[in-house]
Design a protein around this motif. Sequence first.
Motif, PDB file in Angstrom:
ATOM      1  N   THR A   6       0.992  -1.292  -0.197  1.00 32.41           N
ATOM      2  CA  THR A   6       0.097  -0.055   0.083  1.00 32.41           C
ATOM      3  C   THR A   6       1.153   1.244   0.007  1.00 32.41           C
ATOM      4  N   VAL A   7       0.699   2.117  -0.810  1.00 31.30           N
ATOM      5  CA  VAL A   7       1.374   3.299  -1.046  1.00 31.30           C
ATOM      6  C   VAL A   7       0.449   4.571  -0.733  1.00 31.30           C
ATOM      7  N   LEU A   8       0.914   5.318   0.302  1.00 33.20           N
ATOM      8  CA  LEU A   8       0.026   6.423   0.826  1.00 33.20           C
ATOM      9  C   LEU A   8       0.937   7.754   0.551  1.00 33.20           C
ATOM     10  N   GLY A   9       0.371   8.496  -0.529  1.00 28.57           N
ATOM     11  CA  GLY A   9       1.017   9.524  -0.952  1.00 28.57           C
ATOM     12  C   GLY A   9       1.676   9.534  -2.390  1.00 28.57           C
ATOM     13  N   LEU A  10       0.884  10.300  -3.361  1.00 28.47           N
ATOM     14  CA  LEU A  10       1.395   9.929  -4.724  1.00 28.47           C
ATOM     15  C   LEU A  10       1.885  11.232  -5.413  1.00 28.47           C
ATOM     16  N   GLY A  11       2.637  11.832  -4.715  1.00 26.87           N
ATOM     17  CA  GLY A  11       3.403  12.921  -5.489  1.00 26.87           C
ATOM     18  C   GLY A  11       4.279  12.166  -6.319  1.00 26.87           C
ATOM     19  N   GLY A  60      -0.724  -6.276   4.252  1.00 25.41           N
ATOM     20  CA  GLY A  60       0.530  -5.924   3.224  1.00 25.41           C
ATOM     21  C   GLY A  60       1.358  -4.686   4.040  1.00 25.41           C
ATOM     22  N   VAL A  61       2.252  -4.657   3.664  1.00 15.26           N
ATOM     23  CA  VAL A  61       3.255  -3.333   3.943  1.00 15.26           C
ATOM     24  C   VAL A  61       2.882  -2.148   3.515  1.00 15.26           C
ATOM     25  N   ILE A  62       2.695  -1.115   4.489  1.00 15.91           N
ATOM     26  CA  ILE A  62       2.315   0.216   4.286  1.00 15.91           C
ATOM     27  C   ILE A  62       3.621   1.006   3.963  1.00 15.91           C
ATOM     28  N   VAL A  63       3.467   1.772   2.634  1.00 17.10           N
ATOM     29  CA  VAL A  63       4.602   2.612   2.508  1.00 17.10           C
ATOM     30  C   VAL A  63       3.999   4.057   2.386  1.00 17.10           C
ATOM     31  N   VAL A  64       4.524   4.983   3.271  1.00 11.07           N
ATOM     32  CA  VAL A  64       4.142   6.370   3.292  1.00 11.07           C
ATOM     33  C   VAL A  64       5.216   7.039   2.748  1.00 11.07           C
ATOM     34  N   CYS A  65       4.715   8.051   1.779  1.00  7.34           N
ATOM     35  CA  CYS A  65       5.311   9.065   1.271  1.00  7.34           C
ATOM     36  C   CYS A  65       4.719  10.524   0.985  1.00  7.34           C
ATOM     37  N   VAL A  72       2.664  12.896   8.050  1.00  2.84           N
ATOM     38  CA  VAL A  72       2.402  11.331   8.500  1.00  2.84           C
ATOM     39  C   VAL A  72       1.216  11.172   9.490  1.00  2.84           C
ATOM     40  N   HIS A  73       1.314  11.981  10.545  1.00  2.33           N
ATOM     41  CA  HIS A  73       0.717  11.939  11.686  1.00  2.33           C
ATOM     42  C   HIS A  73      -0.820  12.207  11.099  1.00  2.33           C
ATOM     43  N   SER A  74      -1.179  13.304  10.402  1.00  2.00           N
ATOM     44  CA  SER A  74      -2.570  13.511   9.964  1.00  2.00           C
ATOM     45  C   SER A  74      -3.060  12.219   9.127  1.00  2.00           C
ATOM     46  N   VAL A  75      -2.337  11.748   8.522  1.00  2.00           N
ATOM     47  CA  VAL A  75      -2.753  10.342   7.603  1.00  2.00           C
ATOM     48  C   VAL A  75      -2.999   9.131   8.371  1.00  2.00           C
ATOM     49  N   LEU A  76      -1.966   8.835   9.262  1.00  2.00           N
ATOM     50  CA  LEU A  76      -1.939   7.525  10.071  1.00  2.00           C
ATOM     51  C   LEU A  76      -2.597   7.613  11.428  1.00  2.00           C
ATOM     52  N   ASP A  77      -2.714   8.683  12.039  1.00  2.00           N
ATOM     53  CA  ASP A  77      -3.307   8.674  13.535  1.00  2.00           C
ATOM     54  C   ASP A  77      -4.709   8.254  13.474  1.00  2.00           C
ATOM     55  N   PRO A  78      -5.618   8.752  12.271  1.00  2.00           N
ATOM     56  CA  PRO A  78      -7.056   8.253  12.612  1.00  2.00           C
ATOM     57  C   PRO A  78      -7.039   6.660  12.210  1.00  2.00           C
ATOM     58  N   VAL A  79      -6.151   6.208  11.593  1.00  3.09           N
ATOM     59  CA  VAL A  79      -6.160   4.641  11.323  1.00  3.09           C
ATOM     60  C   VAL A  79      -5.391   3.736  12.172  1.00  3.09           C
ATOM     61  N   ALA A  80      -4.724   4.532  13.329  1.00  7.86           N
ATOM     62  CA  ALA A  80      -3.584   3.804  13.955  1.00  7.86           C
ATOM     63  C   ALA A  80      -3.966   2.639  14.707  1.00  7.86           C
ATOM     64  N   ALA A  81      -5.180   2.505  15.192  1.00  9.48           N
ATOM     65  CA  ALA A  81      -5.750   1.544  16.032  1.00  9.48           C
ATOM     66  C   ALA A  81      -5.972   0.238  15.306  1.00  9.48           C
ATOM     67  N   GLY A  82      -6.000   0.204  14.055  1.00 10.59           N
ATOM     68  CA  GLY A  82      -6.152  -1.014  13.164  1.00 10.59           C
ATOM     69  C   GLY A  82      -4.526  -1.417  12.653  1.00 10.59           C
ATOM     70  N   LEU A  83      -3.856  -0.633  12.954  1.00 13.44           N
ATOM     71  CA  LEU A  83      -2.326  -1.224  12.318  1.00 13.44           C
ATOM     72  C   LEU A  83      -1.502  -2.078  13.316  1.00 13.44           C
ATOM     73  N   SER A  84      -1.863  -2.325  14.341  1.00 18.57           N
ATOM     74  CA  SER A  84      -1.200  -3.185  15.006  1.00 18.57           C
ATOM     75  C   SER A  84      -0.750  -4.464  14.327  1.00 18.57           C
ATOM     76  N   ARG A  86       1.232  -4.607  11.801  1.00 16.53           N
ATOM     77  CA  ARG A  86       1.604  -4.108  10.374  1.00 16.53           C
ATOM     78  C   ARG A  86       2.863  -3.483  10.466  1.00 16.53           C
ATOM     79  N   THR A  87       3.387  -3.692   9.465  1.00 18.06           N
ATOM     80  CA  THR A  87       4.668  -2.782   8.956  1.00 18.06           C
ATOM     81  C   THR A  87       4.291  -1.368   8.145  1.00 18.06           C
ATOM     82  N   VAL A  88       4.963  -0.156   8.844  1.00 17.57           N
ATOM     83  CA  VAL A  88       4.883   0.992   8.109  1.00 17.57           C
ATOM     84  C   VAL A  88       6.492   1.260   7.681  1.00 17.57           C
ATOM     85  N   ILE A  89       6.588   1.605   6.524  1.00 13.53           N
ATOM     86  CA  ILE A  89       7.989   1.991   6.071  1.00 13.53           C
ATOM     87  C   ILE A  89       7.661   3.636   5.713  1.00 13.53           C
TER      88      ILE A  89
END
Length: 288
Positions: A6-11, A60-65, A72-84, A86-89
């Motif tokens: 999963t890729v979050l952020g598509l600049g 799967g692995v979550i890639v944050v760019c 990063v906080h504004s995107v991941l904080d709201p979903v953090a409870a469900g990421l235990s 998981r791997t974040v790169i």
Amino acid sequence: MTTSTTVLGLGAMGSALARAALDAGRPTVVWNRSPHRAQALGGRGAVVAGNVEEAVAGDGVIVVCLFDHQSVHSVLDPVAAGLSGRTVINLTTTTPNESRELAAWAAKRGIVYLDGAIMAVPQMIGGPGSAILYSGSVTAFEQHRPLLDRWGVSSFFGPDAGMASLYDMAMLTGMYAMFAGFLHGAAMVGAAGVAATEFAELQVPFLAAMTGQLAGFAATVDAKDYAGEGQQSLQFTETALAALLRATAEQGVAVEVLQPVHDIVQRQITAGFGDHGTARIFEELKGA
């Protein structure tokens, strides 16, 4: 490879990372705050998520760019409870302490965290010359090495999540100082009607040759042998910089790039180190 990504952020960079994952045959989910950026990747086979919750719903692995640390906080904080579990790169540009804060944030939530610093422009991802520095979870680094190596040469700098960023920031400091120096020189000859492209033809090979001295500076710094033979003295360097400043003023060019360097050298001379090698300015730069 069938592991999903999963890729979050598509600049420009996030899109390049996602394309490389797709080219490797990996099922890839993409999300961007502005949905239109995902369209081209959707056409290449990516699953376009409508929101972050949907994007991270798999295993799967979550890639944050993203743009910055706060993003990063504004995107991941709201979903953090469900990421235990998981791997974040995180490949967002952050300072060393920001990377460490994100690692601590992840650890508190049972998230495996790997920080990365990309030493390439988007067009280089997946091709020659691309390199990415990593630090944080060695388990994540080894487990996802096939993906990481698709993006570029992967180097691991230990469990301190801030180390990749530290190396990145230190290397970029040299890059930006070089860019500023080149543009300063181009402005000097430009005042005489010389095109910047013409100047670059001479400057590029000269700077490349000068980088050969870096290893010598490094050895001097590590040994703290600033009084050793064969070094260009601070007094000599000050004389050269003073001449450069005069020439800069004669061309009507601003001195802001060179003046701070001259001032550091002058302070070292005033402190009684004029006969020491120029590398001694490291001692002032590093602070107490």
